[in-house]
Design an enzyme around this catalytic site. Structure first.
Site, short mmCIF file in Angstrom:
data_model
loop_
_atom_site.label_atom_id
_atom_site.label_comp_id
_atom_site.label_asym_id
_atom_site.label_seq_id
_atom_site.Cartn_x
_atom_site.Cartn_y
_atom_site.Cartn_z
CG ASP A 111 -0.23 -0.22 2.55
OD1 ASP A 111 -0.80 -0.89 3.45
OD2 ASP A 111 0.92 0.26 2.69
CG HIS A 126 4.69 -9.77 -0.59
ND1 HIS A 126 4.00 -9.98 0.59
CD2 HIS A 126 5.62 -10.76 -0.68
CE1 HIS A 126 4.48 -11.08 1.18
NE2 HIS A 126 5.46 -11.57 0.44
CB CYS A 134 3.36 -5.65 -19.72
SG CYS A 134 4.97 -6.22 -20.25
CB THR A 194 3.17 -10.39 9.60
OG1 THR A 194 3.08 -11.44 8.62
CG2 THR A 194 4.31 -10.69 10.55
CB SER A 195 -1.11 -14.08 10.03
OG SER A 195 -0.83 -14.28 8.64
CG ASN A 219 -0.32 -10.03 15.60
OD1 ASN A 219 -1.52 -9.93 15.83
ND2 ASN A 219 0.13 -10.55 14.46
CB ALA A 221 -3.93 -12.52 17.13
C1 BV8 Z 1 7.24 -18.09 -3.45
C2 BV8 Z 1 0.97 -9.30 -2.86
C3 BV8 Z 1 8.74 -19.46 -4.62
C4 BV8 Z 1 -0.28 -9.56 -3.63
C5 BV8 Z 1 1.18 -11.20 -1.33
C6 BV8 Z 1 1.95 -23.57 -3.49
C7 BV8 Z 1 2.30 -23.03 -4.74
C8 BV8 Z 1 3.12 -21.93 -4.84
C9 BV8 Z 1 3.63 -21.35 -3.69
C10 BV8 Z 1 3.27 -21.88 -2.48
C11 BV8 Z 1 2.46 -22.98 -2.36
N1 BV8 Z 1 2.31 -23.25 -1.02
C12 BV8 Z 1 2.99 -22.34 -0.31
C13 BV8 Z 1 3.57 -21.51 -1.19
C14 BV8 Z 1 4.38 -20.42 -0.86
C15 BV8 Z 1 3.45 -19.20 -0.87
C16 BV8 Z 1 2.81 -19.10 0.49
O1 BV8 Z 1 3.48 -18.69 1.42
N2 BV8 Z 1 1.52 -19.47 0.62
C17 BV8 Z 1 0.90 -19.41 1.93
C18 BV8 Z 1 -0.54 -18.89 1.80
C19 BV8 Z 1 0.95 -20.79 2.54
N3 BV8 Z 1 4.33 -18.09 -1.12
C20 BV8 Z 1 4.52 -17.66 -2.36
O2 BV8 Z 1 3.95 -18.08 -3.34
C21 BV8 Z 1 5.61 -16.59 -2.48
N4 BV8 Z 1 6.53 -16.96 -3.51
O3 BV8 Z 1 7.13 -18.89 -2.56
O4 BV8 Z 1 8.08 -18.22 -4.53
C22 BV8 Z 1 7.82 -20.35 -5.38
C23 BV8 Z 1 7.58 -20.06 -6.69
C24 BV8 Z 1 6.78 -20.92 -7.43
C25 BV8 Z 1 6.21 -22.06 -6.84
C26 BV8 Z 1 6.45 -22.34 -5.48
C27 BV8 Z 1 7.24 -21.47 -4.75
C28 BV8 Z 1 4.99 -15.27 -2.83
C29 BV8 Z 1 4.04 -14.84 -1.75
C30 BV8 Z 1 3.59 -13.40 -2.01
C31 BV8 Z 1 2.08 -13.34 -2.11
N5 BV8 Z 1 1.67 -11.95 -2.28
N6 BV8 Z 1 0.85 -9.92 -1.53
C32 BV8 Z 1 -1.45 -8.77 -3.09
O5 BV8 Z 1 -1.34 -8.15 -2.02
O6 BV8 Z 1 -2.49 -8.76 -3.77
S1 BV8 Z 1 1.10 -11.87 0.20
C33 BV8 Z 1 -0.08 -11.12 1.16
O7 BV8 Z 1 0.05 -11.81 2.41
C34 BV8 Z 1 0.11 -9.66 1.51
O8 BV8 Z 1 1.26 -9.07 0.99
C35 BV8 Z 1 0.21 -9.70 3.05
O9 BV8 Z 1 0.96 -8.68 3.57
C36 BV8 Z 1 0.90 -10.99 3.19
C37 BV8 Z 1 1.10 -11.64 4.49
O10 BV8 Z 1 -0.11 -11.62 5.19
P1 BV8 Z 1 -0.13 -10.73 6.51
O11 BV8 Z 1 0.48 -9.41 6.20
O12 BV8 Z 1 0.49 -11.48 7.60
O13 BV8 Z 1 -1.66 -10.48 6.69
P2 BV8 Z 1 -2.72 -11.41 7.45
O14 BV8 Z 1 -4.07 -10.88 7.12
O15 BV8 Z 1 -2.42 -12.84 7.20
O16 BV8 Z 1 -2.41 -11.14 9.00
C38 BV8 Z 1 -2.62 -9.85 9.54
C39 BV8 Z 1 -2.03 -9.89 10.94
O17 BV8 Z 1 -2.14 -8.59 11.51
C40 BV8 Z 1 -2.75 -10.84 11.89
O18 BV8 Z 1 -1.80 -11.60 12.60
C41 BV8 Z 1 -3.50 -9.91 12.84
O19 BV8 Z 1 -3.60 -10.45 14.14
C42 BV8 Z 1 -2.61 -8.70 12.84
N7 BV8 Z 1 -3.26 -7.43 13.15
C43 BV8 Z 1 -4.55 -7.06 12.94
N8 BV8 Z 1 -4.72 -5.77 13.36
C44 BV8 Z 1 -3.51 -5.34 13.82
C45 BV8 Z 1 -2.58 -6.39 13.68
N9 BV8 Z 1 -1.29 -6.27 14.05
C46 BV8 Z 1 -0.90 -5.09 14.57
N10 BV8 Z 1 -1.74 -4.03 14.72
C47 BV8 Z 1 -3.03 -4.12 14.35
N11 BV8 Z 1 -3.87 -3.07 14.52
#
Ligand code: BV8
Length: 255
Positions: A111, A126, A134, A194-195, A219, A221
């Site tokens: 953002d 990210h 493109c 971050t979660s 965090n 949580a």
């Molecule tokens: C990679 C941009 C190598 C886009 C994002 C199967 C196939 C392919 C890959 C995978 C697979 N299985 C696993 C993977 C790896 C995958 C992955 O990790 N998957 C997860 C879901 C299991 N990762 C990838 O693919 C990465 N690349 O591995 O490359 C590769 C290549 C090919 C094949 C295999 C491997 C790329 C990952 C990048 C994804 N893009 N964003 C967009 O935004 O549209 S990630 C997205 O999640 C956001 O960027 C976000 O920031 C990020 C992380 O999430 P969080 O920030 O933690 O957000 P979340 O909602 O989860 O949690 C919020 C937290 O805040 C909570 O804990 C909450 O309690 C807390 N909170 C709430 N309020 C507050 C607070 N904290 C403080 N103050 C508050 N007020």
């Protein structure tokens, strides 16, 4: 009668770790932007997007299958982001940068709020939702407005997409390299809002810990990182971070 000094809110050893630190890494997730009004990545989406999971839209496959749907989702998010402002947590991180010897800011967020809060050197792990490129990697100027279908690259004719890293896409090598270099040399690592579910971002915290860094989580949580943390500051980053910065300032005032 509680003390009215912030410094008494935090463990003295935590404040000492910040005062004595040579290099702090701060890694933020979408929770850091929650108090700016941007729903966290895994919060339930609203309105038209309620029926979709972000993980299912933020992929090359979703874009290939339905480029218009994915482009419309990003346009909706850009509109949301453009109406928000940095919150006190972003501002506190910018202030902290100036109070310590060295601070590297890595964000998973797309953002741009850290930059708007005053951090001018942000590792956008990210990418950035306000930028487009493109599918062949050529940068596209500006935000693509409403069109009947995603616009095409002027250079090569490929479809324009947001300049973010989708699930299944690798983190750009130079970005990953910079982040790993910082993690290898830091002595304090903050995981904020971050979660800790998305890799390789979440792995940076444990890598820092393995390299001997003090691991601090902010965090409301618990997360998979919590058990490995040296300090757990439970609560919203927009409330905790300004207090932490003020406590640090009180230390230097007393020095
Ligand atoms: C990679 C941009 C190598 C886009 C994002 C199967 C196939 C392919 C890959 C995978 C697979 N299985 C696993 C993977 C790896 C995958 C992955 O990790 N998957 C997860 C879901 C299991 N990762 C990838 O693919 C990465 N690349 O591995 O490359 C590769 C290549 C090919 C094949 C295999 C491997 C790329 C990952 C990048 C994804 N893009 N964003 C967009 O935004 O549209 S990630 C997205 O999640 C956001 O960027 C976000 O920031 C990020 C992380 O999430 P969080 O920030 O933690 O957000 P979340 O909602 O989860 O949690 C919020 C937290 O805040 C909570 O804990 C909450 O309690 C807390 N909170 C709430 N309020 C507050 C607070 N904290 C403080 N103050 C508050 N007020």
């Amino acid at each position: 009668m509680g003390s009215d000094r912030e410094i008494d809110v935090f463990p003295p050893a935590l404040i000492d770790a910040l005062v004595d630190s040579r290099h702090i890494v701060v890694m933020t997730g979408s929770g850091t932007s929650a108090e700016s009004g941007i729903p966290t990545f895994r919060d339930a989406q609203t309105g038209l997007w309620a029926k979709y999971r972000p993980e299912d839209l933020a992929t090359p496959e979703a874009f290939a299958r339905n480029p218009q749907l994915v482009s419309d989702w990003y346009e909706w998010r850009r509109q949301l982001v453009s109406k928000t402002d940095p919150n006190p947590g972003h501002t506190a991180i910018a202030a902290l940068t100036k109070l310590v010897k060295q601070l590297t800011l890595i964000t998973q967020n797309v953002d741009g709020l850290h930059q708007r809060a005053g951090n001018d050197d942000v590792i956008e792990f990210h990418g950035n939702i306000m930028l487009s490129r493109c599918t062949d990697g050529h940068p596209a100027t500006g935000i693509q407005g409403d069109t009947e279908s995603p616009p095409r690259c002027e250079q090569c004719g490929a479809m324009i997409r947001p300049a973010v890293v989708w699930f299944g896409e690798s983190i750009p090598a130079a970005v990953l390299q910079r982040a790993l270099a910082a993690v290898e040399t830091c002595d304090v690592f903050f995981a904020i809002g971050t979660s800790a579910q998305v890799q390789p971002a979440a792995g940076l915290a444990l890598l820092a810990k393995q390299n001997g860094a003090t691991l601090i989580e902010i965090n409301p949580a618990e997360t998979p990182l919590t058990d490995d943390c040296d300090y757990i500051l439970k609560g919203p980053s927009g409330a905790i971070l300004p207090k932490l910065v003020s406590a640090l300032k009180q230390t230097s005032d007393h020095a």
